[in-house]
Design an enzyme around this catalytic site. Structure first.
Site, PDB file in Angstrom:
ATOM      1  N   ASP A  13       0.872  -1.156   0.000  1.00  0.00           N
ATOM      2  CA  ASP A  13       0.000   0.000   0.000  1.00  0.00           C
ATOM      3  C   ASP A  13       0.924   1.225   0.000  1.00  0.00           C
ATOM      4  OD1 ASP A  13      -2.322   1.680   0.450  1.00  0.00           O
ATOM      5  OD2 ASP A  13      -1.706   1.772   2.545  1.00  0.00           O
ATOM      6  N   ASP A  15      -0.095   5.093   0.956  1.00  0.00           N
ATOM      7  CA  ASP A  15      -0.292   6.055   2.035  1.00  0.00           C
ATOM      8  C   ASP A  15      -0.176   5.382   3.402  1.00  0.00           C
ATOM      9  OD1 ASP A  15      -0.772   7.920   0.077  1.00  0.00           O
ATOM     10  OD2 ASP A  15      -2.937   7.914   0.316  1.00  0.00           O
ATOM     11  N   ASP A 187      -1.891  -0.641   6.023  1.00  0.00           N
ATOM     12  CA  ASP A 187      -2.313  -0.002   7.269  1.00  0.00           C
ATOM     13  C   ASP A 187      -3.815   0.210   7.368  1.00  0.00           C
ATOM     14  OD1 ASP A 187      -3.034   3.262   6.928  1.00  0.00           O
ATOM     15  OD2 ASP A 187      -2.041   2.312   5.250  1.00  0.00           O
TER      16      ASP A 187
END
Length: 247
Positions: A13, A15, A187
């Protein structure tokens, strides 16, 4: 961690996983707090990718330039330990590592940051929302899944613009499913769907204190989560975990 692999896939991922910020929010925090407030106020009523696209139009109409947006992206926090982690694992000769970026950011934001950090050749493929500059300097953003066409059928809770689980499956179909190990670094709550697709020999490196950890705690067992979990808070811990993948 098992060491007997010769071919592995690492999925990032972007961000709050590869970088230490949210690209969409950060650009407006740097350039226009009023538009950052607009993002916050309208988040619950407008689809997120569409909302960012609208705010980029507002930014352009207010006279902000391509160069200002690119500069905001170039100063976005990106920890040196994460850069070392990626370049070190990619450079290892005794294991063939494919890097795949799977993100709800957009193509321009990601490519601008990777190019600035010298990482543009580290990722074998990037799947994200399409974006491009027009001749006037407007950054035009759209959803990966066109709202006027067929929609994904995700039942896990992915946002309308993209099902990350489907995108991971599609990547494996394109590239071949014979990765001996897959490691997913994420996250957010939208990273829950793709890690449900992983096997018992695979790993999810989960950032502490964010939406993915919460969903794992609440839904992981009921949804049949098989992947092995490792938790991290800072980039230095990812570098440490990557070292274990090699040694």
């Amino acid at each position: 961690m098992s060491l007997s692999v010769s071919r592995q896939l690492v999925v990032f991922d972007f961000d709050w996983s590869l970088v230490d910020q949210d690209t969409d929010r950060y650009v407006f925090e740097v350039l226009s707090p009023a538009l950052r407030r607009k993002l916050k106020d309208l988040k619950s009523s407008v689809q997120w990718t569409d909302l960012v696209a609208l705010c980029l139009e507002d930014l352009h109409s207010q006279g902000f330039t391509r160069q200002q947006i690119e500069h905001a992206l170039q100063i976005l926090p990106f920890h040196p330990a994460m850069i070392r982690a990626v370049t070190g694992l990619k450079a290892a000769t005794h294991v063939d590592t494919t890097f795949f970026c799977l993100s709800n950011s957009n193509a321009v934001f990601i490519s601008t940051i990777l190019n600035h950090k010298g990482l543009q050749n580290q990722f074998d493929e990037i799947v994200t929302n399409p974006a491009e500059w027009d001749a006037s300097g407007l950054l035009k953003l759209r959803r990966r899944v066109d709202p006027t066409g067929p929609q994904h059928k995700c039942q896990v809770g992915c946002s309308p613009n993209m099902c990350k689980g489907d995108e991971l499956d599609d990547f494996l179909k394109r590239r071949g499913p014979d990765y001996e190990r897959i490691t997913y670094i994420g996250d957010g709550s939208n990273d829950f769907c793709p890690i449900l697709r992983l096997r018992s020999q695979d790993y999810a490196f989960v950032r502490r204190g964010r939406g993915l950890e919460e969903r794992i705690q609440k839904e992981g067992e009921a949804k049949g989560l098989k992947v092995q979990l490792r938790y991290w808070g800072g980039a230095w811990e990812v570098e440490e975990l990557f070292t274990k993948l090699l040694h």
